[in-house]
Enzyme design. Sequence first.
Site: not given
Length: 276
Positions: A86, A231
Site C-alpha cells: 500500500d 507498504h
Amino acid sequence: MTSTPRLALITLTCLIALLAGCAQNQPGTTPSGQSPTRSTSTGVVPSGASTSPTGPAGTTSATPSPSTPAKAVDCTKVKCVALTFDDGPGPQTGTLLDTLVKAQVPATFFLVGQMVEERPAMAKRIAQTPGMTVANHTMTHPMLTRIAAAKAAAEITKNTRLIQKTTGVKVRFFRPPYGLHNKATDAVARTLGQAVVVWSAGALDWQYDTPAKIVQVTLPQIAAGSIVLAHDVHPWTIKAVPTLIAKLRARGYTLVSLDDILGKTRPGATYARGRH
Ligand code: NI
C-alpha cells in the site's frame, strides 16, 4: 524530495490510526467479514490477466518480459498467500518490483493518487509487469469514515480515474486507508466495479523498522488464504521481502495474486482473506 513530507504524513497518520485502534491486523471495522466467494474454483483468473495493458498502442512491450509468472493456482487445493503493498508508488518501489519478478511472485499494489501523480512511470511499470495488479487506495489517504460522504466518494472515484488513465488498466480492487469503510464507501466501490479488499495479516511495518522484525512479526500471522498488508514506501519492508518469500515457501505456501486467492469477487463486497 517533495515526497518526504508526504511519506512522513502518511506514517504519522498511520500512527494516529493505530492509537485510535483502527489499524489492527484484522480490521474489526469491516461491517461484513463475509466469506469470499467460493463458488468458482474453475473461475480462477490467470495472475497476469489483469495486468495486460489496454492503454496506448506501443506501450505493451515497454517492460522487458520477466520469466513467466505463476500460472493460475487453485487455492482450495494448495496453501495460498497474497502479498499486497500500500501507499506507493514510493522511491524504492522499482527495487521491490525487481525482487518480485526475480522470485516470480505476484503482488497487488494499492496506489495512492498523490503518489501516482509523483511517479506515473512507476505506476505504469507496475501495471505492465506480468503478475502485478494495480489497485485503488484513494487520492490522499484520508480516514474515509471521518470525512463527508461526498468527499470520500471523490477520493475513491478520482483515484480510479487517475490510475486507469495513467496505466491503461481497469481498477478492480479498492482498499480503504486504515481499513476504515462504511456502507457509503462500499457503494462507491460497487458502482466502480471494485471489490473492497482489506487484509488478514499485517507486516506492521509502520510500527517496526527493521527487515528482521518485519519477517518475525508477519510469519506467525500467516495461514492458508492470508492476505498480507505491507507498504512499499518503507525501505525496511522492501529489504524484508526476499526473506519473507523464502520463509513462506519453505513453509509450503504458494504466493499468488488477489485474483487467484479470492476467485470471483463481487463489487462492493468486502474480503479480508482468500480461499483456502
Ligand atoms: Ni495505507
